[in-house]
Structures are given as C-alpha cells and as structure tokens.
Design an enzyme around this catalytic site. Structure first.
Site, PDB file in Angstrom:
ATOM      1  N   ASP A  28       0.767  -1.050  -0.047  1.00 45.01           N
ATOM      2  CA  ASP A  28      -0.067  -0.057   0.072  1.00 45.01           C
ATOM      3  C   ASP A  28       0.823   1.221  -0.065  1.00 45.01           C
ATOM      4  O   ASP A  28       2.011   1.368   0.524  1.00 45.01           O
ATOM      5  CB  ASP A  28      -0.912   0.155   1.253  1.00 45.01           C
ATOM      6  CG  ASP A  28      -2.014   1.072   1.113  1.00 45.01           C
ATOM      7  OD1 ASP A  28      -2.354   1.355  -0.109  1.00 45.01           O
ATOM      8  OD2 ASP A  28      -2.580   1.268   2.241  1.00 45.01           O
ATOM      9  N   HIS A  45       2.440   3.265  -8.858  1.00 42.94           N
ATOM     10  CA  HIS A  45       2.151   2.079  -9.269  1.00 42.94           C
ATOM     11  C   HIS A  45       3.453   1.508  -9.979  1.00 42.94           C
ATOM     12  O   HIS A  45       3.819   0.581  -9.769  1.00 42.94           O
ATOM     13  CB  HIS A  45       0.923   1.764 -10.036  1.00 42.94           C
ATOM     14  CG  HIS A  45      -0.272   2.203  -9.295  1.00 42.94           C
ATOM     15  ND1 HIS A  45      -0.331   1.751  -8.011  1.00 42.94           N
ATOM     16  CD2 HIS A  45      -1.532   2.913  -9.586  1.00 42.94           C
ATOM     17  CE1 HIS A  45      -1.778   2.242  -7.546  1.00 42.94           C
ATOM     18  NE2 HIS A  45      -2.265   2.981  -8.649  1.00 42.94           N
ATOM     19  N   THR A  74     -10.883  -6.543  -4.536  1.00 40.69           N
ATOM     20  CA  THR A  74     -12.272  -6.651  -5.117  1.00 40.69           C
ATOM     21  C   THR A  74     -13.017  -5.137  -4.869  1.00 40.69           C
ATOM     22  O   THR A  74     -13.671  -4.823  -5.696  1.00 40.69           O
ATOM     23  CB  THR A  74     -13.179  -7.709  -4.488  1.00 40.69           C
ATOM     24  OG1 THR A  74     -12.925  -7.581  -3.010  1.00 40.69           O
ATOM     25  CG2 THR A  74     -12.985  -9.025  -5.099  1.00 40.69           C
ATOM     26  N   ASN A  76     -11.064  -2.581  -5.190  1.00 39.93           N
ATOM     27  CA  ASN A  76     -10.362  -1.566  -5.841  1.00 39.93           C
ATOM     28  C   ASN A  76     -10.921  -1.257  -7.265  1.00 39.93           C
ATOM     29  O   ASN A  76     -10.600  -0.253  -8.015  1.00 39.93           O
ATOM     30  CB  ASN A  76      -8.689  -1.900  -6.076  1.00 39.93           C
ATOM     31  CG  ASN A  76      -8.150  -1.944  -5.046  1.00 39.93           C
ATOM     32  OD1 ASN A  76      -7.098  -2.699  -4.714  1.00 39.93           O
ATOM     33  ND2 ASN A  76      -8.158  -0.937  -4.043  1.00 39.93           N
TER      34      ASN A  76
HETATM   35  C1  IPE Z   1      -5.427  -2.770  -0.072  1.00 37.73           C
HETATM   36  O1  IPE Z   1      -4.897  -1.286  -0.195  1.00 37.73           O
HETATM   37  C2  IPE Z   1      -5.132  -3.366  -1.187  1.00 37.73           C
HETATM   38  C3  IPE Z   1      -4.031  -3.484  -2.000  1.00 37.73           C
HETATM   39  C4  IPE Z   1      -2.764  -3.371  -1.532  1.00 37.73           C
HETATM   40  C5  IPE Z   1      -4.073  -3.965  -3.166  1.00 37.73           C
HETATM   41  P1  IPE Z   1      -6.205  -0.079  -0.382  1.00 37.73           P
HETATM   42  O2  IPE Z   1      -5.408   1.086  -0.647  1.00 37.73           O
HETATM   43  O3  IPE Z   1      -7.175  -0.656  -1.609  1.00 37.73           O
HETATM   44  O4  IPE Z   1      -6.848  -0.086   1.118  1.00 37.73           O
HETATM   45  P2  IPE Z   1      -7.789   1.002   1.750  1.00 37.73           P
HETATM   46  O5  IPE Z   1      -8.648   1.464   0.918  1.00 37.73           O
HETATM   47  O6  IPE Z   1      -6.928   1.729   2.120  1.00 37.73           O
HETATM   48  O7  IPE Z   1      -8.372   0.106   2.735  1.00 37.73           O
HETATM   49  C1  IPE Z   2      -1.734   0.324  -3.406  1.00 36.99           C
HETATM   50  O1  IPE Z   2      -1.399   1.567  -3.232  1.00 36.99           O
HETATM   51  C2  IPE Z   2      -1.737  -0.241  -4.623  1.00 36.99           C
HETATM   52  C3  IPE Z   2      -3.156  -0.724  -4.923  1.00 36.99           C
HETATM   53  C4  IPE Z   2      -4.268  -0.730  -4.099  1.00 36.99           C
HETATM   54  C5  IPE Z   2      -3.445  -1.096  -6.153  1.00 36.99           C
HETATM   55  P1  IPE Z   2      -2.513   2.733  -3.293  1.00 36.99           P
HETATM   56  O2  IPE Z   2      -2.923   2.743  -4.937  1.00 36.99           O
HETATM   57  O3  IPE Z   2      -3.670   2.347  -2.384  1.00 36.99           O
HETATM   58  O4  IPE Z   2      -1.765   3.915  -2.555  1.00 36.99           O
HETATM   59  P2  IPE Z   2      -2.229   5.060  -1.656  1.00 36.99           P
HETATM   60  O5  IPE Z   2      -2.840   4.209  -0.680  1.00 36.99           O
HETATM   61  O6  IPE Z   2      -3.364   5.850  -2.259  1.00 36.99           O
HETATM   62  O7  IPE Z   2      -1.188   5.755  -1.226  1.00 36.99           O
HETATM   63 MG    MG Z   3      -4.124   2.451  -0.472  1.00 34.07          MG
END
Ligand code: IPE
Ligand code: IPE
Ligand code: MG
Length: 248
Positions: A28, A45, A74, A76
C-alpha cells in the site's frame, strides 16, 4: 534482478533469526508516494511494481519460501476507470517482461482471486506464467488479484453447501482443514508474517481466514520505498515475536 547484499553482519544476524516461512504483504501507498513527488498516481504504481521484484529476490536470498502479495482487491474496482485500466495493463506488462527471469530464478507464480473478471489478455498472461513456473520451487509467489477475502469465504460456503445438498458431503465433515482446502489458498500454509506498508492499521479484506494467528507488522514506509533494508527490519521484528497460539 539487481541484488544488493546486506552487510555480512546483517546476513549473519538473519541466519540466527527465526525466519518466517510465509510472508504476506499489503503493498500500500503507491498513490501517496507519487503525490509526495508531484507525480501522477500511476508513477507510484510503476515504482511499486519494481519493488516487488526486489522483495522476491530477498525471499530467495534469505530462504523465505512463500510470499503472498495483495496487488488488487475486489474493492479496488471502485477507483477511477483510468487507474484501474492502468493497473491491469501494468500487471500484464510486468508478467510479460519478468516471466523469463522469474522462471530462471526458480520462482513459482500462482494467483489467488476471481481471475474470470480480469481482461482476457491479462488472463492469458496469468495462465502462461502459472504453466511455465508450475514446477519451480525456490520461492512460491502468490499474487492476489481481484481478491477479496469475504468473497473467497462466501464462495467456499456455497461450494460446500452444494456438496452437502447433493449428498456428497456430511455437514459434520466440514472442519477447519476442509474449509482451508476449499479457499483460493488451498495447499498454501497460512502466513507467518503480514506486512502492511504506509501505516494503515486495517486488513482491507485480505486473507481474513488465513491470518488468524499471523504476526502483523505495520510500517509507515510507503510501498515504493519498501526496499531490502525495510524488509530486513520486518524480518528481524518477526524474529523477536513470541508466538503463543493461545498457549502460555
Ligand atoms: C489494499 O489497499 C489493497 C492492496 C494493497 C491491493 P487499499 O489502498 O485498497 O486499502 P484501503 O482502501 O486503504 O483500505
Ligand atoms: C496500493 O497503493 C496499490 C493498490 C491498491 C492497487 P494505493 O494506490 O492504495 O496507494 P495509496 O494508499 O492511495 O497511497
Ligand atoms: Mg491504498
């Protein structure tokens, strides 16, 4: 893969540590990493994908057998279409680009999640990667894509209920072992260590059944900055945990 070895002292320290067999990682913080630099989220990413390579290499170097990474949940799908599309293309490109090297490193790549909802071209690359690396044994890399733990548990309940309904299974035969073997993670030991980067103290629908007794390590470091040294720190912290499993 580029490999930067830790100092001999750190390597020796690792030898004496209790190493986790299976590490799960919630990768994350890609978006925040990019924002801090005034870059679009997609740049985060892209950098995040590079770090995964480094962490897989660490597992091989240090003798950690399994690594399960949360790549796309799911939930995302609720992100802007442009970001979702970018991620799907990134996964496909990564698989295409890194498959040969992963294979030659002996990495066995598996996927968990509902793969049927992914773009067809990505599904083809996934199948190719699983087929090509099926017999590899150096590191088992499980990639969670379109993975949601509640969905996984519900699917399992439905599957077992159908077996009961058609007389193939007695309800009293449903135990923890059978249930585990009906999840996406069938055949994979539960994680010993769960790492979440970027400081969030939540599970976000990841491996809810499997992490019942997993040690949790949360770091403020954003995933694209989570390098070999950061991973090493997590492993050392794990080695200092006292895992009691309810006993004394
Ligand atoms: C969890 O991260 C999912 C992945 C790392 C792929 P998110 O960024 O989606 O989680 P939330 O929304 O902060 O809970
Ligand atoms: C994790 O990084 C990658 C995915 C969930 C696909 P994030 O995209 O959630 O990054 P933040 O949490 O917005 O910084
Ligand atoms: Mg995140």
């Amino acid at each position: 893969m580029t490999s930067k070895l830790l100092s001999p002292l750190s390597a020796t320290l690792l030898d004496c540590q209790k190493l986790p067999n299976h590490v799960a990682v919630m990768m994350d913080g890609n978006g925040r990493w990019a924002k801090k630099r005034g870059l679009p989220r997609n740049a985060g990413h892209r950098q995040g994908a590079k770090m995964l390579k480094e962490i897989v290499r660490c597992c091989k170097d240090w003798g950690i057998q399994s690594l399960t990474v949360y790549a796309f949940s799911t939930e995302n799908w609720g992100r802007p279409t442009t970001e979702v599309e970018f991620l799907m293309v990134l996964f496909e490109r990564m698989l295409c680009k890194e498959l040969d090297e992963m294979h030659s490193e002996g990495v066995c790549i598996r996927f968990i999640g509902d793969l049927t909802q992914l773009p067809k071209s990505l599904q083809r690359e996934i199948q190719k990667a699983m087929d090509a690396t099926a017999n590899n044994q150096s590191v088992f890399l499980n990639v969670a894509i379109n993975y949601g733990s509640r969905q996984e548990i519900l699917n399992t309940c439905r599957h077992l209920a159908q077996k009961v309904q058609c007389g193939e299974l007695l309800p009293e035969k449903i135990d923890e072992h059978l249930f585990s073997q009906s999840l996406y993670t069938a055949g994979i030991e539960d994680p010993d260590l769960l790492i979440r980067t970027s400081g969030e103290m939540r599970l976000s629908n990841f491996l809810l059944w499997q992490i019942a007794y997993t040690e949790i390590y949360v770091t403020d470091t954003l995933w694209p900055d989570f390098n070999r040294e950061e991973f090493y720190r997590a492993i050392i912290a794990y080695g200092q945990r006292d895992r009691r499993f309810g006993k004394i």
